[in-house]
Design an enzyme around this catalytic site. Structure first.
Site, PDB file in Angstrom:
ATOM      1  CD  GLU A 126      -2.878   1.232   2.321  1.00  0.00           C
ATOM      2  OE1 GLU A 126      -2.800   0.386   3.229  1.00  0.00           O
ATOM      3  OE2 GLU A 126      -3.710   2.140   2.303  1.00  0.00           O
ATOM      4  CB  ALA A 267       1.009  -1.957  11.644  1.00  0.00           C
ATOM      5  CG  MET A 268       0.402  -3.148   4.976  1.00  0.00           C
ATOM      6  SD  MET A 268      -0.635  -1.730   4.483  1.00  0.00           S
ATOM      7  CE  MET A 268      -1.862  -2.554   3.489  1.00  0.00           C
ATOM      8  CD  GLU A 269      -4.655  -1.864   5.838  1.00  0.00           C
ATOM      9  OE1 GLU A 269      -3.648  -1.426   6.435  1.00  0.00           O
ATOM     10  OE2 GLU A 269      -5.350  -1.171   5.081  1.00  0.00           O
ATOM     11  CG  HIS A 302      -5.839   0.928  12.752  1.00  0.00           C
ATOM     12  ND1 HIS A 302      -6.567   2.092  12.708  1.00  0.00           N
ATOM     13  CD2 HIS A 302      -5.332   0.763  11.504  1.00  0.00           C
ATOM     14  CE1 HIS A 302      -6.508   2.603  11.492  1.00  0.00           C
ATOM     15  NE2 HIS A 302      -5.762   1.821  10.744  1.00  0.00           N
ATOM     16  CD  GLU A 303      -2.635  -1.773  10.793  1.00  0.00           C
ATOM     17  OE1 GLU A 303      -3.207  -1.923   9.705  1.00  0.00           O
ATOM     18  OE2 GLU A 303      -2.197  -0.657  11.170  1.00  0.00           O
ATOM     19  CG  HIS A 306      -7.504  -1.619   8.138  1.00  0.00           C
ATOM     20  ND1 HIS A 306      -8.331  -0.692   7.547  1.00  0.00           N
ATOM     21  CD2 HIS A 306      -6.385  -0.934   8.516  1.00  0.00           C
ATOM     22  CE1 HIS A 306      -7.743   0.507   7.583  1.00  0.00           C
ATOM     23  NE2 HIS A 306      -6.568   0.390   8.169  1.00  0.00           N
TER      24      HIS A 306
HETATM   25  N1  B3K Z   1      -2.904   1.134   5.663  1.00  0.00           N
HETATM   26  C1  B3K Z   1      -1.599   1.275   6.253  1.00  0.00           C
HETATM   27  C2  B3K Z   1      -0.877   2.512   5.847  1.00  0.00           C
HETATM   28  C3  B3K Z   1      -0.217   2.423   4.528  1.00  0.00           C
HETATM   29  C4  B3K Z   1       0.599   3.652   4.246  1.00  0.00           C
HETATM   30  C5  B3K Z   1       1.129   3.673   2.874  1.00  0.00           C
HETATM   31  N2  B3K Z   1       2.000   4.845   2.638  1.00  0.00           N
HETATM   32  C6  B3K Z   1      -1.666   1.191   7.750  1.00  0.00           C
HETATM   33  C7  B3K Z   1      -2.949   1.561   8.356  1.00  0.00           C
HETATM   34  O1  B3K Z   1      -3.444   2.649   8.241  1.00  0.00           O
HETATM   35  O2  B3K Z   1      -3.542   0.714   8.964  1.00  0.00           O
HETATM   36 ZN    ZN Z   2      -5.391   1.958   8.776  1.00  0.00          ZN
END
Ligand code: B3K
Ligand code: ZN
Length: 880
Positions: A126, A267-269, A302-303, A306
């Site tokens: 992302e 972090a990333m979901e 949060h993740e 998502h």
């Molecule tokens: N969705 C990711 C953030 C990605 C950022 C890309 N530059 C984490 C979050 O908001 O949960």
């Molecule tokens: Zn997020």
């Protein structure tokens, strides 16, 4: 190189893609120097594009090796290749395309796409990182079924992970092995993830509300494996909470979290395989603060949240980012509020919103929560999209009530599961589920800027009526100067002179409304009359921060003191303490400019003393009330800001309170400073918070007794919260204990990068005058790593964004330092570099000499050849 081509992407130009990708089979062959990626994709012409025969696939930073269409090799003449696209023409209705390319994860310093952290492979896709892995439709409305085969050397990469379920694995020749992962849910490429390396893991399980068993795994390098328990427990709490509060159950059989040290964000979901910055996973009492514990739980939540708000229902295009981010932040805020103290959480969120988002909304990068154009989408992962976005989601709940909000959420999932949708779809679900016309909510999505509500009150003693008059406006922002009125739920209460809240009889309602009434502002000017108000009241406005707006009302110092004592709304009692402090500091700035002596009235000192000693009040709330607005809040409140003057008056107010309240501060400190086992619950956290607030006040007294007190806490603490609070206090004092404590901390933690981040941060945030020199020296410290985002944020970020008095040195050295740094960093990691450069964006708010220096710095960056799109957009918008 890039700014010449910087291309503006516009929402109004959105079109569905010519083809959709039904499934993708990825083959990733990880090698010592490079990686070969082969993808086979089944494409099908989009039903909305019956005439289409061309397809442009995103692809960057790859060496294209071969292209095959339905099994037939294509030659160079059959396609076009440039730096961004692989374009094909004369395509049939459906076909399978196989593309092979070579990439270099070992050399990828942008930390986007496939890269290495501590020798382990991981991905960040992302927003647009997948196009650095293979040629594909890298856009969120292109959703596919992914099957991923990973091959690697078994000894160095025993663990091979991707999204979904592992359906096959085995050994190969030459010490290599493979694993095949299949994700049964369609998803856009930004949710793809791959991890490979030498990782340990802990596992646990969760039984869902329908009785399914889900395996939970957290992967890390072996030496951190003992610090994952809090993250694991947090994950289980999040899974349970989402079932209970929103009826949302997890859908795969396995949920994995991988912690890595080098990560551009928190972090990333990714579906079923979250990748986390290690600072949001590891916790033990000796290494993590209370704030770390709470943040880890919030981000794990949060993740996880998502999975429904983002993954099952995703965004049609990146302009809709707040659809998933605002909503998911709102959900994580509610999670924390339900598990800990709701008022404390609300105060912290609003503090952050006002300090960071309001100022973004008032500056050159202001954009609506749904922007209508961008150059680099990574620049739009902002406080506005996230935090203001969450406030806008909260507005629905305030307008519709919790039940109505839940009905809207249920309808949203019923309608859009498996789809890529827009913020209009969310609004429509909320409106339709509740039979309400919410069309005016649209203005929150299209217009930037913080609305301002001017409130006045007329009291008619003869008629016993009290009328509140509201006038809303919104300052001009880059996208528009003529704003339509917003729908603003504005909570009010009336406090009688006795301090009791008055029963409210608004003219618009037939029944009494209790003591709190939410006025729905929809016009530019509006009034509400309350009947049967026996005596002239004092209004309590915008209780619980019922909308993300600023308001004005002609409150006096005495009014604020009254509200600090009597307001029935926890949030507004805190708010009064903040507005009072701000009013006093602004007056002091005027006094200072006019050459008048500074002073603080005794009743003000008494008011803060009452807060400190109010045993009926949660210690956490007392601590919040005693934590005065920061220097950057004052910068935002005035024009021609002089950071030195601001620092001076703020320090003056705090040290006057500290000296005036020394005995009660010491008493409170003593009472709370008991040797006890470290526990992370709301009560214990609140007690530590108040104790450390007392310590930070006492530190302003700056005598030997206080230095010894700080040092004693530093030495005796049984947890990082207390140790760090003591170290922070000492960091601002030029005394022998400061050096002793910093040295001891370094000796103890030099091998723990996350703890060393704190050590860098504390020094970079010091108000002592030699801080910039220290920051420069610390860049050479063996624990500093100029490619690691956490280190950069701790040292450089903290200095530039969390130390106004030193960053804004009158000689401009702070600006010069940052400018040199970001120009270099931009070559390696544009995302992080452009974030840092934002520290210069607000140049117009400062007095002319500093404003000129800041502007010159921006111009210097602008003139560099080859700056990234990320950097170009920030700098160009800041200057224009
Ligand atoms: N969705 C990711 C953030 C990605 C950022 C890309 N530059 C984490 C979050 O908001 O949960
Ligand atoms: Zn997020």
């Amino acid at each position: 190189m890039k700014q010449g081509q910087a291309q503006v992407i516009r929402l109004e130009e959105y079109q569905v893609p010519n083809y959709q990708a039904d499934w993708i089979k990825l083959n990733v062959d990880l090698g010592d120097e490079s990686t070969i990626v082969t993808s086979t994709v089944k494409y099908q012409r989009h039903t909305d594009k019956p005439e289409a025969t061309t397809l442009a696939l995103h692809g960057e930073s790859q060496e294209l090796l071969s292209v095959e269409l339905d099994g037939k090799a294509l030659s160079d003449a059959d396609y076009e290749l440039d730096e961004q696209y692989l374009s094909l023409r004369d395509l049939p209705q459906t076909f399978e395309l196989t593309v092979s390319s070579r990439i270099y994860p070992q050399k990828n310093t942008s930390l986007e796409g496939l890269f290495q952290s501590s020798g382990n492979y991981c991905t960040q896709c992302e927003a647009e990182g997948f196009r650095k892995i293979t040629y594909f439709l890298d856009r969120p409305d292109a959703m596919s079924i992914f099957t991923t085969r990973i091959t690697a050397d078994k000894a160095t990469n025993p663990v091979l992970l991707s999204n979904g379920n592992c359906i096959e694995k085995g050994d190969l020749e030459d010490g290599r092995h493979f694993a095949v992962w299949h994700d049964p849910f369609i998803k856009p490429a930004y949710l793809f993830a791959l991890v490979a390396g030498n990782l340990s893991h802990v596992s646990d399980e969760f039984i869902t509300c329908s009785g399914r068993k889900v395996t939970l795994e957290i992967y890390t390098e072996a030496h951190n494996i003992t610090r994952c328990d809090h993250a694991m427990q947090s994950l289980k709490r999040a899974m349970k909470w989402d079932e209970e509060r929103f009826g949302l159950e997890y859908d795969l059989d396995i949920y994995m979290v991988v912690a890595v040290d080098d990560f551009n964000m928190g972090a990333m979901e990714n579906k079923g395989l979250n990748v986390f910055n290690s600072k949001l996973v590891f916790a033990s009492p000796d290494t993590a603060t209370d704030m770390d514990y709470i943040n880890i739980e919030a981000v794990i939540g949060h993740e996880y949240f998502h999975n429904w708000t983002g993954n099952r229902v995703t965004c049609r295009d990146w302009f809709q980012l707040s659809l998933k981010e605002g909503l998911t932040v709102f959900r994580d805020q509610e999670f924390t509020a339900d598990l800990h103290s709701r008022p404390v959480k609300r105060i912290e969120d609003v503090r952050m919103l006002r300090t960071n988002q309001f100022s973004e909304d008032a500056g050159p990068m202001a954009h609506p929560i749904r922007p209508s154009s961008f150059i680099e989408i990574n620049n739009f992962y902002t406080m506005t999209v996230y935090e203001k976005g969450a406030e806008v989601v909260r507005l629905y709940q305030t307008l519709l009530g919790r039940e109505g909000f839940r009905k809207g959420m249920d309808l949203y999932f019923e309608r859009h599961d498996g789809q890529a949708v827009t913020t209009e779809d969310f609004l429509a679900a909320m409106a339709d589920a509740n039979g309400r016309d919410l069309s005016q909510m649209q203005n929150w999505y299209n217009q930037a800027g913080t609305p301002e509500v001017a409130v006045t009150m007329d009291y008619n003693a003869a008629a016993k009526t009290c009328t509140l008059n509201f006038k809303q406006s919104c300052p001009p922002t880059p996208e528009s100067s003529d704003k339509k009125p917003f729908l603003i739920p504005f909570a009010v209460s009336l406090l009688a002179p006795s301090g009791d809240a008055v029963e409210l009889h608004p003219d618009s309602e037939s029944d009494a409304q209790g003591t709190r009434y939410v006025v729905q502002l929809s016009e530019r000017e509006q009034s509400v009359r309350f009947d049967n108000v026996a005596e002239k009241p004092l209004p309590s406005l915008l209780g619980d921060f019922s909308a993300p707006v600023k308001y004005s009302f002609d409150y006096s110092v005495d009014d604020y003191i009254f509200l600090m004592q009597h307001d029935t709304d926890d949030f507004n009692r805190w708010e009064a303490s903040q507005r009072l402090a701000q009013l006093l500091m602004l007056q002091m700035l005027d006094d200072r400019a006019a050459g008048r002596a500074l002073g603080v009235a005794p009743e003000v000192v008494d008011a803060y003393q009452q807060v400190l000693e109010n045993e009926a009040l949660d210690p956490a709330l007392r601590a919040e009330a005693l934590s005065l607005p920061g220097e950057s809040d004052l910068v935002d409140a005035i024009t021609n800001a002089d950071p030195e003057a601001i620092h001076e008056v703020r320090e003056y107010l705090i040290s006057t309170l500290a000296n005036g309240l020394r005995l009660p501060l010491e008493a409170c400190y003593e009472q709370l400073n008991q040797a006890e086992e470290y526990r992370v619950d709301a009560v214990s956290i609140g007690r530590r918070s108040l104790k450390n607030t007392c310590l930070s006040y006492l530190a302003r007294i700056n005598d030997e007794g206080v230095h010894a007190l700080c040092f004693a806490q530093f030495e005796n603490a049984n947890n990082m919260t207390d140790r760090l609070a003591a170290l922070s206090a000492l960091a601002n004092i030029d005394c022998p204990e400061r050096e002793q404590a910093l040295k001891a901390f370094e000796t103890q933690w030099r091998d723990n990068p996350l703890v060393m981040d704190k050590w860098f941060m504390i020094q970079a945030g010091s108000s002592l005058p030699d801080t910039l020199d220290q920051v420069k020296l610390l860049q050479k410290h063996p624990a500093f790593d100029g490619n690691n985002p956490n280190k950069i944020r701790s040292l450089i970020g903290r200095f530039a964004m969390g130390n106004p008095v030193n960053f804004h040195r009158a000689d401009g050295e702070g600006y010069r330092f940052l400018t040199d740094f970001v120009i270099e960093l931009d070559k390696r990691n544009p995302q992080v570099a452009s974030r840092m450069a934002r520290a210069l964006a607000k140049w117009r708010q400062f007095e002319p000499a500093r404003a000129d220096l800041m502007k010159a710095s921006l111009e210097r960056i602008h003139q560099q050849s080859g700056i990234s799109n990320d950097m170009f957009e920030i700098v160009d918008k800041s200057l224009s």
